[in-house]
Design an enzyme around this catalytic site. Structure first.
Site, PDB file in Angstrom:
ATOM      1  N   ALA A  69       0.832  -1.202   0.000  1.00  0.00           N
ATOM      2  CA  ALA A  69       0.000   0.000   0.000  1.00  0.00           C
ATOM      3  C   ALA A  69       0.871   1.258   0.000  1.00  0.00           C
ATOM      4  CB  ALA A  69      -0.926  -0.001   1.206  1.00  0.00           C
ATOM      5  N   GLY A 114       0.801  -5.212   1.368  1.00  0.00           N
ATOM      6  CA  GLY A 114      -0.364  -5.422   0.531  1.00  0.00           C
ATOM      7  C   GLY A 114      -0.053  -6.233  -0.710  1.00  0.00           C
ATOM      8  N   GLU A 117      -0.239  -9.736   0.417  1.00  0.00           N
ATOM      9  CA  GLU A 117      -1.645 -10.064   0.659  1.00  0.00           C
ATOM     10  C   GLU A 117      -2.393 -10.267  -0.651  1.00  0.00           C
ATOM     11  OE1 GLU A 117      -3.016  -7.966   4.716  1.00  0.00           O
ATOM     12  OE2 GLU A 117      -2.042  -6.590   3.309  1.00  0.00           O
ATOM     13  N   GLU A 137       4.235  -4.916   8.085  1.00  0.00           N
ATOM     14  CA  GLU A 137       3.415  -3.861   8.682  1.00  0.00           C
ATOM     15  C   GLU A 137       3.736  -3.607  10.145  1.00  0.00           C
ATOM     16  OE1 GLU A 137       0.896  -5.482   5.262  1.00  0.00           O
ATOM     17  OE2 GLU A 137       2.320  -6.259   6.728  1.00  0.00           O
TER      18      GLU A 137
END
Length: 265
Positions: A69, A114, A117, A137
């Protein structure tokens, strides 16, 4: 959910025969800002709805799958803004996971946060020898927020997932294969071709049966064994009203158990 318009095609769906290739196109590292998340959601819905598409490849290019992200974008958000943003992000990845067709992630370079993910949202992961994967994270004072704490333990087990999430460390392609985080490691210049080859196995396959198999597995993993078996039984019986089942069984009866399967083997 209603998706806002985006100004640039940072993610697009290209259809190559029966394979839909969802391409991340935000160089150099395919950082997933809000525009990219919305575009990803749209591409996933397009791939799901297109009957020509029988399987899907996720690809970020030869240098990077996705570094995750957009931290600068998130750092400026209030709590209320992040609540809305997190919903958009998770909805995009859920749309990828919900594509009712086989999905393979072709991973070169970093697949972090992300990006990792997103790879977890696929059914299969093929990565290059120089790939790096991880959920860092925790090092930013937060946790994975787009499925990492849920999909990773289901894939590699809770103890291994906790070690990766608690430490935020990155793993090499070789370790990712050992952990079960990826399914195949190839030289960097062969990753996309390998993913396309895997995806093309299903171009002549029974689409409804593949959809039923994926749904039964995914829904079954979210419940207990008894409920999962009931899901399987319902999906199995439901296929007996389809043309795919009729054709498949008639072919078996005519050709015998040694006939070639739909993958051409």
């Amino acid at each position: 959910m209603t998706l806002p318009e985006v100004e640039r095609p940072v993610v697009r769906l290209d259809v190559d025969g029966a394979v839909g290739v969802i391409r991340l196109s935000r160089p150099p590292l395919n950082v997933l800002d809000r525009a990219a998340q919305v575009a990803l959601h749209r591409a996933a819905e397009q791939a799901a709805a297109d009957d020509q598409v029988r399987s899907v490849v996720l690809h970020g290019g030869p240098r990077a799958f996705s570094a995750g992200a957009d931290i600068k974008e998130m750092a400026a958000m209030t709590h209320a803004e992040m609540v809305r943003h997190a919903a958009v992000l998770q909805a995009a990845f859920d749309a990828v996971a919900a594509i009712p067709k086989p999905v393979v992630a072709a991973i070169n370079g970093p697949a972090l946060g992300g990006g990792c993910e997103l790879a977890l949202s696929a059914d299969v992961r093929i990565c290059g020898t120089e790939a790096r994967l991880g959920l860092p994270e925790i090092l930013l004072g937060v946790i994975p927020g787009a499925g990492g704490t849920q999909r990773l333990p289901r894939l590699i087990g809770s103890a291994r997932a906790k070690e990766l999430i608690f430490t935020g460390r990155q793993v090499s392609a070789a370790e990712a294969l050992e952990l079960g985080l990826v399914d195949l490691v190839k030289p960097t210049d062969q990753v996309l071709d390998s993913a396309l080859q895997w995806a093309r196995r299903f171009e002549a396959g029974p689409a409804l049966a593949l959809h039923a198999a994926k749904t039964a597995i995914d829904r079954g993993l979210a419940t207990d064994l008894a409920a999962g078996l009931a899901i399987e039984q319902t999906a199995f019986a439901g296929l007996f009203g389809t043309a795919d089942r009729t054709a498949g069984m008639q072919r078996f009866i005519a050709d015998g158990p040694g006939h070639a399967d739909f993958t051409g083997r």
